[in-house]
Write a protein that holds these residues in place. Structure first.
Motif, short mmCIF file in Angstrom:
data_model
loop_
_atom_site.label_atom_id
_atom_site.label_comp_id
_atom_site.label_asym_id
_atom_site.label_seq_id
_atom_site.Cartn_x
_atom_site.Cartn_y
_atom_site.Cartn_z
N ARG A 109 -3.58 -3.92 -0.71
CA ARG A 109 -3.01 -4.78 -1.32
C ARG A 109 -1.65 -3.77 -1.33
NH1 ARG A 109 -7.69 -6.35 -4.34
NH2 ARG A 109 -6.83 -4.93 -6.63
N LEU A 110 -1.89 -2.99 -2.02
CA LEU A 110 -0.42 -2.56 -2.38
C LEU A 110 0.38 -1.83 -1.38
CD1 LEU A 110 1.18 -1.19 -4.28
CD2 LEU A 110 0.14 1.25 -4.93
N CYS A 111 -0.24 -2.03 -0.51
CA CYS A 111 -0.17 -1.19 0.77
C CYS A 111 0.78 -2.39 1.67
CB CYS A 111 -0.95 -0.75 2.26
SG CYS A 111 -0.83 1.36 1.98
N GLN A 112 0.21 -3.85 1.93
CA GLN A 112 0.61 -4.73 2.21
C GLN A 112 2.14 -5.90 0.89
OE1 GLN A 112 -3.09 -7.39 2.80
NE2 GLN A 112 -4.11 -5.67 3.84
N GLY A 113 2.04 -4.59 0.46
CA GLY A 113 3.08 -5.68 -0.51
C GLY A 113 2.30 -6.01 -2.01
N GLN A 114 1.54 -5.69 -1.84
CA GLN A 114 1.26 -6.70 -3.40
C GLN A 114 0.88 -5.55 -4.43
OE1 GLN A 114 -2.43 -9.19 -2.53
NE2 GLN A 114 -1.95 -9.00 -0.07
N GLU A 115 1.12 -6.32 -5.83
CA GLU A 115 0.51 -5.50 -6.47
C GLU A 115 -0.42 -4.69 -6.82
OE1 GLU A 115 2.48 -2.97 -9.15
OE2 GLU A 115 3.52 -4.51 -7.78
N LEU A 135 -10.50 0.85 -2.02
CA LEU A 135 -10.25 0.30 -0.10
C LEU A 135 -9.08 -0.67 -0.51
CD1 LEU A 135 -11.81 1.53 2.70
CD2 LEU A 135 -10.62 -0.81 2.53
N SER A 136 -9.53 -1.43 -1.73
CA SER A 136 -8.96 -2.84 -1.46
C SER A 136 -7.95 -2.95 -2.08
CB SER A 136 -10.43 -3.96 -1.75
OG SER A 136 -10.49 -3.37 -3.08
N GLU A 137 -7.82 -1.89 -2.66
CA GLU A 137 -6.10 -1.76 -4.25
C GLU A 137 -5.59 -0.97 -2.77
OE1 GLU A 137 -8.02 -0.09 -7.40
OE2 GLU A 137 -8.84 -1.65 -8.50
N VAL A 138 -5.94 -0.37 -2.96
CA VAL A 138 -5.05 0.39 -1.66
C VAL A 138 -3.90 -0.61 -0.55
CG1 VAL A 138 -3.87 2.34 -0.13
CG2 VAL A 138 -5.96 2.77 -1.67
N ARG A 162 0.95 2.36 14.06
CA ARG A 162 0.81 1.56 13.74
C ARG A 162 -0.31 1.44 14.14
NH1 ARG A 162 1.63 -4.10 13.22
NH2 ARG A 162 4.08 -3.62 13.49
N GLY A 163 -1.91 1.89 13.00
CA GLY A 163 -3.30 1.80 13.10
C GLY A 163 -3.48 2.65 12.57
N GLU A 164 -2.18 3.76 12.10
CA GLU A 164 -2.82 5.16 11.66
C GLU A 164 -3.12 5.26 10.50
OE1 GLU A 164 -0.27 8.09 14.93
OE2 GLU A 164 0.51 7.02 13.38
N LEU A 165 -2.88 5.94 9.70
CA LEU A 165 -3.12 6.81 8.09
C LEU A 165 -2.35 7.42 8.32
CD1 LEU A 165 -7.61 7.04 7.61
CD2 LEU A 165 -5.78 5.53 6.96
N VAL A 166 -1.77 7.45 6.53
CA VAL A 166 -1.37 8.75 6.53
C VAL A 166 -1.64 9.44 5.18
CG1 VAL A 166 0.41 7.15 5.09
CG2 VAL A 166 1.44 9.00 5.59
N LEU A 167 -2.03 10.68 5.06
CA LEU A 167 -2.23 10.86 4.19
C LEU A 167 -1.03 12.20 3.09
CD1 LEU A 167 -5.23 13.96 3.85
CD2 LEU A 167 -2.75 14.42 2.79
N VAL A 178 -0.80 2.85 7.46
CA VAL A 178 0.66 2.38 7.79
C VAL A 178 1.03 0.73 8.12
CG1 VAL A 178 2.22 3.35 9.23
CG2 VAL A 178 0.64 5.17 9.41
N SER A 179 -0.33 0.66 8.34
CA SER A 179 -0.16 -1.19 9.01
C SER A 179 -0.71 -1.77 7.57
CB SER A 179 -0.60 -1.00 10.34
OG SER A 179 -0.27 -0.24 11.40
N GLY A 180 -1.23 -1.07 6.80
CA GLY A 180 -1.18 -2.22 5.80
C GLY A 180 -3.25 -2.66 5.50
N THR A 181 -3.62 -2.05 7.01
CA THR A 181 -5.37 -1.81 6.44
C THR A 181 -6.35 -1.27 7.14
OG1 THR A 181 -4.74 -4.67 7.26
CG2 THR A 181 -7.02 -3.87 7.44
N PHE A 182 -7.15 -0.96 6.59
CA PHE A 182 -8.37 0.59 7.37
C PHE A 182 -8.22 -0.52 8.15
CE2 PHE A 182 -7.16 1.20 2.49
CZ PHE A 182 -7.26 2.81 3.18
N SER A 183 -8.88 0.06 9.18
CA SER A 183 -9.63 0.02 10.72
C SER A 183 -11.42 0.23 9.74
CB SER A 183 -9.07 1.10 11.54
OG SER A 183 -9.67 2.17 11.61
N GLU A 184 -12.10 0.00 10.98
CA GLU A 184 -13.47 0.09 10.42
C GLU A 184 -13.90 1.35 10.49
OE1 GLU A 184 -16.70 -0.24 8.17
OE2 GLU A 184 -15.09 -1.82 8.56
N PRO A 185 -13.65 1.92 11.57
CA PRO A 185 -13.78 3.91 11.72
C PRO A 185 -13.39 4.50 10.35
CG PRO A 185 -13.30 3.39 13.76
CD PRO A 185 -13.18 2.18 12.82
#
Length: 488
Positions: free
Chosen positions: A481-487, A476-479, A299-304, A324-331
């Motif tokens: 949404r898709l990671c959160q299960g939205q199209e 960023l916002s589109e990524v 949780r809280g990580e990115l995946v490349l 990984v969790s669906g939302t980017f942290s600020e950094p």
């Protein structure tokens, strides 16, 4: 996939030494478990393209080479371990000129005029007993009819027939050193030709020239069929990346995400990847060619994710970095925005007539501006560029050619020593990145362990460019949404 640096086992003529033990093993049948003669056949022995594009390619290459005989073997079959071979893939140059997928094959071609040539394919004969184990073979007769060759013969007759062909030429286009067994076998052909004509005081062999650079030059500018194949590979690859974004979640292993991506490739018709998939979560994203893919995603990580499907021997090459969790942290978002701005600047630099490395220069400028804005670099842009201050965190080039190979054929420097200029039909990647090692004390702790790369495949057109892989979201916002299960 970032670039670190910006052929066939054939039967020798009678009387020559035997192949190596590994090559011999490939031709030996076992009663309990027969060994495939050259690796298991692929579902088809020819490309989905018609024979005409391959004939046109042969003519263009032969016109570049001039008078002489082209001898081009496919890739060799190699053992993985014990008697298990690696999955066979034809050599790219060979397939580019033949459309033929089976192992143990050699193209022999000569130009008769600027519009005509004569092409002979040497290949495995039909063997019903062998085909019970390995699958059907095309065979010489059908090779002429289905693949458009002028002649086709069993591999066993290659060197005998080459004696007659090479005895009439003074130039041989062949790559020495790629296949030691074939090199030695050709030496014996030259010896017999010299003995047969000893009264004429002949040369020991024809002038031998490497055809590779001229084939590469031809491959660099894609023809219509190559562009179609790249388009299809891009569509498949984009579907895999979208699936990955929707599937990723804390607690799964990197190889589970890899399985989802590659299963999508297979379901949509790709038989293999263009290269090993990179699924790098957390600090692993700071390793450019990480392929272990064996870490649990947290949780809280990115995946490349850097993965591309191959279709009709052409590959896509896409990289996306997502939470990984669906939302980017600020950094994470701060670093991601820098890389995205750099990529957009690099994309705008792709157009005919520009230098091939213009996208890289544009990416450097945008990256340095972003790092200055975050306070990670201080000073004037021009001076920072001259010092290559970005290389601590952006250490690779932005682009490489793409086509049948992920780092495709074609030089980057013109004969005059200057960078090559882009032309319509060229395809290249655009992939800036930033990688902050977890041990990098020169940056604030909140950035350590973050690695971001964004990569698209770009076709140079007459009027500019076309991004082949734009179906994968990167805003960023589109990524998210898709990671959160939205199209997206």
């Amino acid at each position: 996939m970032v670039s670190a640096g910006m052929v066939c086992s054939t039967r020798p003529p009678s009387g020559s030494s035997s192949p190596s033990s590994s090559s011999t093993a490939l031709h030996r049948a076992s009663i309990s478990r027969p060994m495939p003669s050259s690796g298991f056949n692929q579902p088809s022995s020819r490309s989905s393209m018609s024979s005409e594009p391959f004939r046109a390619r042969r003519q263009r290459v032969l016109n570049r080479l001039g008078d002489g005989v082209l001898v081009l073997p496919t890739a060799p079959v190699r053992l993985r371990n014990g008697d298990v071979p690696h999955a066979f893939r034809p050599g790219s140059d060979f397939h580019y000129l033949t459309g033929f997928d089976e192992p143990e094959a050699v193209l022999v071609a000569t130009r008769s005029s600027a519009r005509e040539h004569h092409a002979i394919l040497f290949l495995r004969p039909r063997e019903p007993d062998r085909e019970i184990w390995d699958g059907p073979r095309l065979g010489p007769r059908r090779a002429v009819k289905q693949l458009g060759f002028d002649e086709a013969y069993p591999m066993a007759s290659l060197y005998e027939r080459l004696e007659g062909i090479l005895g009439k030429t003074k130039r041989l286009f062949y790559t020495l050193g790629a296949d030691g067994l074939m090199d030695r076998s050709l030496e014996r052909v030259f010896e017999r030709l010299a003995v047969a004509d000893y009264r004429g005081n002949p040369s020991a062999h024809p002038v031998i020239e490497d055809p590779g650079p001229r084939v590469a030059t031809e491959r660099l500018v894609k023809d219509r069929d190559g562009i179609k194949a790249l388009d299809r590979a891009a569509v498949l690859s984009a579907a895999g990346h979208r699936r990955a974004m929707a599937f990723a979640r804390p607690g799964i292993m990197e190889y589970e995400l890899q399985a989802e991506v590659e299963a999508t490739f297979r379901r949509l018709g790709s038989r293999r990847n263009g290269y090993e998939s990179i699924v790098a979560s957390g600090k692993n994203a700071c390793v450019l060619h990480y392929v272990a893919n064996d870490r649990k995603m947290r949780r809280g990580e990115l995946v490349l994710l850097d993965a591309g499907a191959e279709l009709d021997m052409y590959t896509a090459d896409i990289t996306r970095t997502f939470p990984v969790s669906g939302t980017f942290s600020e950094p994470q978002a701060e670093i991601y925005r820098i890389v995205l701005r750099a990529q957009k600047a690099a994309l705008r630099a792709v157009s005919p007539g520009r230098l091939w490395n213009a996208p890289h220069q544009a990416a450097i400028r945008a990256t340095i501006d972003g790092l200055r804005a975050l306070g990670l670099l201080k000073g004037q842009r021009k001076r920072l560029i001259a010092k290559e201050a970005h290389r601590r965190w952006f250490m690779h080039g932005t682009s490489h050619w793409l086509g049948m190979d992920v780092h495709d054929a074609g030089g980057y420097i013109e004969p005059d020593g200057k960078p090559r200029r882009l032309r319509a039909g060229m395809v290249l990647t655009v992939e800036p990145g930033l990688y902050f090692s977890p041990r990098d004390r020169s940056v604030p702790e909140r950035y350590r362990g973050i690695g971001v790369r964004i990569e698209d495949d770009v076709l140079v057109t007459r009027s500019g460019r076309r991004v082949l892989t734009e179906a994968v979201p990167k805003e960023l916002s589109e990524v998210e949404r898709l990671c959160q299960g939205q199209e997206a």
